[in-house]
Design a protein around this motif. Sequence first.
Motif, PDB file in Angstrom:
ATOM      1  N   ARG A 151      67.918   0.887 -73.887  1.00  0.00           N
ATOM      2  CA  ARG A 151      67.233   0.009 -72.931  1.00  0.00           C
ATOM      3  C   ARG A 151      66.908  -1.338 -73.570  1.00  0.00           C
ATOM      4  O   ARG A 151      67.091  -2.390 -72.952  1.00  0.00           O
ATOM      5  N   PHE A 152      66.474  -1.312 -74.828  1.00  0.00           N
ATOM      6  CA  PHE A 152      66.147  -2.557 -75.512  1.00  0.00           C
ATOM      7  C   PHE A 152      67.377  -3.449 -75.682  1.00  0.00           C
ATOM      8  O   PHE A 152      67.296  -4.667 -75.555  1.00  0.00           O
ATOM      9  N   ARG A 153      68.529  -2.833 -75.987  1.00  0.00           N
ATOM     10  CA  ARG A 153      69.735  -3.632 -76.274  1.00  0.00           C
ATOM     11  C   ARG A 153      70.497  -4.002 -75.010  1.00  0.00           C
ATOM     12  O   ARG A 153      70.918  -5.143 -74.822  1.00  0.00           O
ATOM     13  N   PHE A 154      70.732  -3.022 -74.114  1.00  0.00           N
ATOM     14  CA  PHE A 154      71.588  -3.254 -72.952  1.00  0.00           C
ATOM     15  C   PHE A 154      70.796  -3.393 -71.653  1.00  0.00           C
ATOM     16  O   PHE A 154      71.384  -3.552 -70.590  1.00  0.00           O
ATOM     17  N   LEU A 193      62.956  -7.690 -74.266  1.00  0.00           N
ATOM     18  CA  LEU A 193      61.986  -7.038 -73.396  1.00  0.00           C
ATOM     19  C   LEU A 193      60.602  -7.091 -74.043  1.00  0.00           C
ATOM     20  O   LEU A 193      60.462  -7.023 -75.269  1.00  0.00           O
ATOM     21  N   HIS A 194      59.573  -7.185 -73.216  1.00  0.00           N
ATOM     22  CA  HIS A 194      58.216  -7.344 -73.742  1.00  0.00           C
ATOM     23  C   HIS A 194      57.825  -6.224 -74.695  1.00  0.00           C
ATOM     24  O   HIS A 194      57.127  -6.463 -75.691  1.00  0.00           O
ATOM     25  N   ASP A 195      58.281  -4.988 -74.396  1.00  0.00           N
ATOM     26  CA  ASP A 195      57.837  -3.863 -75.230  1.00  0.00           C
ATOM     27  C   ASP A 195      58.759  -3.583 -76.412  1.00  0.00           C
ATOM     28  O   ASP A 195      58.579  -2.588 -77.115  1.00  0.00           O
ATOM     29  N   ASN A 196      59.720  -4.471 -76.674  1.00  0.00           N
ATOM     30  CA  ASN A 196      60.597  -4.304 -77.836  1.00  0.00           C
ATOM     31  C   ASN A 196      59.932  -4.967 -79.052  1.00  0.00           C
ATOM     32  O   ASN A 196      60.297  -6.051 -79.486  1.00  0.00           O
ATOM     33  N   SER A 197      58.927  -4.279 -79.589  1.00  0.00           N
ATOM     34  CA  SER A 197      58.122  -4.875 -80.657  1.00  0.00           C
ATOM     35  C   SER A 197      58.932  -5.078 -81.934  1.00  0.00           C
ATOM     36  O   SER A 197      58.708  -6.066 -82.649  1.00  0.00           O
ATOM     37  N   ALA A 198      59.880  -4.197 -82.220  1.00  0.00           N
ATOM     38  CA  ALA A 198      60.662  -4.331 -83.450  1.00  0.00           C
ATOM     39  C   ALA A 198      61.489  -5.613 -83.427  1.00  0.00           C
ATOM     40  O   ALA A 198      61.554  -6.355 -84.416  1.00  0.00           O
ATOM     41  N   MET A 199      62.128  -5.906 -82.295  1.00  0.00           N
ATOM     42  CA  MET A 199      62.936  -7.125 -82.199  1.00  0.00           C
ATOM     43  C   MET A 199      62.044  -8.357 -82.186  1.00  0.00           C
ATOM     44  O   MET A 199      62.375  -9.389 -82.789  1.00  0.00           O
ATOM     45  N   GLY A 237      72.267 -10.554 -79.918  1.00  0.00           N
ATOM     46  CA  GLY A 237      71.984  -9.147 -79.670  1.00  0.00           C
ATOM     47  C   GLY A 237      72.085  -8.383 -80.976  1.00  0.00           C
ATOM     48  O   GLY A 237      73.080  -8.519 -81.697  1.00  0.00           O
ATOM     49  N   VAL A 238      71.063  -7.600 -81.314  1.00  0.00           N
ATOM     50  CA  VAL A 238      71.063  -6.812 -82.546  1.00  0.00           C
ATOM     51  C   VAL A 238      70.651  -5.391 -82.203  1.00  0.00           C
ATOM     52  O   VAL A 238      69.677  -5.178 -81.470  1.00  0.00           O
ATOM     53  N   VAL A 239      71.390  -4.423 -82.722  1.00  0.00           N
ATOM     54  CA  VAL A 239      70.997  -3.027 -82.552  1.00  0.00           C
ATOM     55  C   VAL A 239      71.429  -2.247 -83.786  1.00  0.00           C
ATOM     56  O   VAL A 239      72.514  -2.476 -84.338  1.00  0.00           O
ATOM     57  N   VAL A 240      70.558  -1.355 -84.241  1.00  0.00           N
ATOM     58  CA  VAL A 240      70.791  -0.528 -85.417  1.00  0.00           C
ATOM     59  C   VAL A 240      70.696   0.927 -84.993  1.00  0.00           C
ATOM     60  O   VAL A 240      69.933   1.270 -84.076  1.00  0.00           O
ATOM     61  N   ARG A 241      71.482   1.786 -85.614  1.00  0.00           N
ATOM     62  CA  ARG A 241      71.447   3.207 -85.280  1.00  0.00           C
ATOM     63  C   ARG A 241      70.002   3.694 -85.317  1.00  0.00           C
ATOM     64  O   ARG A 241      69.242   3.366 -86.243  1.00  0.00           O
ATOM     65  N   SER A 242      69.626   4.487 -84.334  1.00  0.00           N
ATOM     66  CA  SER A 242      68.221   4.818 -84.131  1.00  0.00           C
ATOM     67  C   SER A 242      67.568   5.461 -85.345  1.00  0.00           C
ATOM     68  O   SER A 242      66.392   5.220 -85.627  1.00  0.00           O
ATOM     69  N   ASP A 243      68.324   6.270 -86.115  1.00  0.00           N
ATOM     70  CA  ASP A 243      67.720   6.944 -87.273  1.00  0.00           C
ATOM     71  C   ASP A 243      67.633   6.045 -88.502  1.00  0.00           C
ATOM     72  O   ASP A 243      67.136   6.476 -89.549  1.00  0.00           O
ATOM     73  N   LEU A 244      68.095   4.786 -88.398  1.00  0.00           N
ATOM     74  CA  LEU A 244      68.083   3.880 -89.552  1.00  0.00           C
ATOM     75  C   LEU A 244      67.164   2.681 -89.335  1.00  0.00           C
ATOM     76  O   LEU A 244      67.165   1.744 -90.131  1.00  0.00           O
ATOM     77  N   SER A 287      60.882 -10.197 -69.510  1.00  0.00           N
ATOM     78  CA  SER A 287      61.432 -10.453 -70.836  1.00  0.00           C
ATOM     79  C   SER A 287      60.900 -11.757 -71.413  1.00  0.00           C
ATOM     80  O   SER A 287      60.328 -12.590 -70.700  1.00  0.00           O
ATOM     81  N   LEU A 288      61.099 -11.918 -72.718  1.00  0.00           N
ATOM     82  CA  LEU A 288      60.805 -13.149 -73.427  1.00  0.00           C
ATOM     83  C   LEU A 288      62.116 -13.832 -73.803  1.00  0.00           C
ATOM     84  O   LEU A 288      63.124 -13.170 -74.040  1.00  0.00           O
ATOM     85  N   ARG A 289      62.086 -15.166 -73.871  1.00  0.00           N
ATOM     86  CA  ARG A 289      63.215 -15.923 -74.399  1.00  0.00           C
ATOM     87  C   ARG A 289      62.770 -16.555 -75.708  1.00  0.00           C
ATOM     88  O   ARG A 289      61.841 -17.376 -75.725  1.00  0.00           O
ATOM     89  N   LEU A 290      63.391 -16.120 -76.802  1.00  0.00           N
ATOM     90  CA  LEU A 290      63.032 -16.589 -78.130  1.00  0.00           C
ATOM     91  C   LEU A 290      64.149 -17.472 -78.659  1.00  0.00           C
ATOM     92  O   LEU A 290      65.327 -17.144 -78.513  1.00  0.00           O
ATOM     93  N   VAL A 291      63.792 -18.581 -79.286  1.00  0.00           N
ATOM     94  CA  VAL A 291      64.770 -19.596 -79.688  1.00  0.00           C
ATOM     95  C   VAL A 291      64.595 -19.930 -81.164  1.00  0.00           C
ATOM     96  O   VAL A 291      63.460 -20.137 -81.636  1.00  0.00           O
TER      97      VAL A 291
END
Length: 891
Positions: free
Chosen positions: A754-757, A851-857, A814-821, A877-881
């Motif tokens: 959900r966070f990535r796509f 997304l607002h609740d994607n605290s890690a990103m 767009g950044v995504v890492v395997r969930s267990d890593l 969502s937020l737009r970060l620049v």
Amino acid sequence: MSIRHLDRLLEPRSVAVIGASGRPASVGATVWNNLQGGAFAGPVWPVNPKHRTLGDTPVFARVEDLPAPPDLAVICTPAATVPGLIEELGRLGTRAAIVMTAGLDRDTRQAMLANARPYLLRVLGPNCLGLLSPRIGLNASFAHVDARAGSLAFVSQSGALVTAVLDWARPRGIGFSHMISLGDHADVDFGDLLDHLASDPHTRSILLYIESVESTRKFMSAARAAARNKPVVVVKAGRGARGAAAAASHTGALAGSDLVYDAAIRRAGMLRVDTLQELFVAAETLTRFGHNQDDELTIVTNGGGAGVMAADAAERSGVRLANLSPSLLAALDEKLPATWSRHNPVDIIGDAPVQRYVDTLNCLLATRDAGALLFIHAPTAIVRSDDIARACLPVAQKASGRLLSCWLGDDAVLPARRVFEEAGIADYATPEQAVAAFAMLGTYRRNQALLLEAPAVNGVAEPALETARAIVAKAIEQSQLMLDEASAKALMRAYGIGVVETVAVPPDPQAAVDEASRLGFPVALKILSPQLSHKSDVGGVRLGLRNADELRAAARQMLDTIRAKRPDAQLEGFTVQPMVARPHAQELIIGASVDPVFGPVILFGQGGTAVEVMADRALALPPLNRVLARDLISRTRVARLLAGYRDHPPAKLDAICDVLVAVSRLLADLPEIAELDINPLWADADGAIALDARVRLSAAPVAGAARFAIAPYPAGLATRVTWHGRTLELRPIRPEDAAIHATFVASLSPEDLRFRFFSTRRELPPSELGRLTQIDYDREMAFVAIDAHGAGTPEILGVARAACDPDNVDAELGVVVRSDLKGQGLGTLLMDRLTDYLVARGTQRLVALVLHDNSAMRDLAHERGFVRDEGWRDPGSLRLVLPLQPLPTAT
């Protein structure tokens, strides 16, 4: 320049006509009347120092007198005035202009562009008809009629074709989102408009009339991006044009420039048609039948002759007619007389009453096995055609995505044709035209499949690059731009292409005999001369020499013959090679040359000495992989022989594909390659081997990856890093990564998906997987972190990707890492690598939608210096620049 300010050009809020006039038949008067007479809601201001009013409208003497900067200016004044007007408009704040004026010489044109550049003022033209955007009622052209609003966009280098298409479309009820005449396309070109129209929500299909293309990499990137989103159909003028006739290789002689356009259009996922009539057919088909996905056709007719004509057309076009299943036959038997055809075409007999048409359509549309339906009706005195049309209409409308119609005739069927056309059902004048339209759609779908193909690992070994470069450098240093056979074959070997052992000897028959004794008889003997490219043409090739006496005699005769025929030729010696006994091998040619428009191009076809006469060849743009190589092979007649026949087993296609991929890699690595032939390449069930090779070099670079029309895989960006004691490879994603990327996506948690796509789908469809792995390296980048596991299956541990806009201003992250890593620094590692790459390519800003609740990103972005875009209004969502370069001062 870019796609910036094209919205002002195509959807302006205000327009000024500079040179507006009341003089009948003048361009200024026609444009003014078209704008005034249309439904454009914004202000339209005339500018002309010679008039005080035009009708009831006050006229402004100068641009600076206008009440506000117009979004769009239409210039209809003499050529010498254009550069100054562009300067005035830019300073005023106008950001788009249509220059209809013809006759701008080179200096005037350059001055116009120079004056536009500081303001990023976009110029359509000069020497153009103008444009129409019917949705907003804009007719900024001197066309003779207005356009209906619709979803087709038409972009043409010919103004005459814009008016012809307008004239054809109006009575048929076909509408347009935009109609654009490019004229001399000094600024706004096909690439710019394809980029804009690809994301235009009001455009569903794009039609192009092309005479020439410049900025080919931009064009190919834009075309591929547009074709992924919506159908793009091309009429390319000039099929008869050919490249230079005097070529040193067969490839150079065969690869006419029009064939290269064919290859480019196909590679971009577009559809090419040959004539204006076919463009009209394409427009009809895309508007009313474009979503059809059927591969087979069922023909329904009230006349056997019309059905036979359609069936013949289907066979010629490669369209498969559907087999009628037993259950469908039984259903039709209940509704049709005993004399009906009982096969496809379905002939319901000429005396058919209205209800028989309705019943037949209902039966056929009730099963998907019938595929698409071509409904053909010839008028009779038994029942009126329009009665049939009205009765069938409710059935036809429910299945409009499966139905093509052909009302044969003219006056008698005109009311029926109008009934179907007004209901949005695709209609064609003849059975052949309808079948051609169905075939056209099938070709388009195949081109799309190649565009989204996720190919398997190609397995081609890494070349001996230093060896290859040394061969080329030595030859150029010695001014030997045509490689001798031994050097050419050494170059092929360096790229893993199997070659027959070839040894060069002095022009001494005994030296040839001595070498043949070592290699073993029988042997082939060839002359060695830089002036003799096609050796067999002058008696410079002898095959199957069985012993020393035959070889000695052949060598002496060869020297005498060539000295007599070509006294200018420098005879450096002979090459001797053992005869290869492969009785079932097919003779092929693989070659490369450099097209003046699209750069390096690869040829495949039937080889041998009669290659130009046979002319069985197809072309493709590099870079190639096995999937694209197989498609190239499939477009030749010799492909059927390679599939096997009688006692000839199928050839090893992968081996041929690997030679094609190796040639593609060679062209990328060695920019000095001007022409290349491998002819013949023998291919059979055991693989492929080159019997002869010819390579022409250029002292100045003409090939190389930088000159590819499609950016090749950037292998030089790969690197290895140590991460928590593991060695990872960070490299750009490859099309071959589709399978392991699917596994990676499946490993993500629902929250990470959900966070990535912005969705929680765990399985991506092939089309979306293709978009993620088969990227345009000229505009996109995705770095993957790969754990190779030694010899095991590699795994993707994380991905960082950026899609740059065509202006290279913003790149969306767009950044995504395997969930267990997560939380171990891998995302930071990937993002830093991506950021370094974007800085090096000059991208100005990196943008992340989070997304607002994607605290890690959010934390990662904050750590890397991103700031929040306070103007962003999406509540979810937020737009970060992150600024990457100083922004330009011009606006």
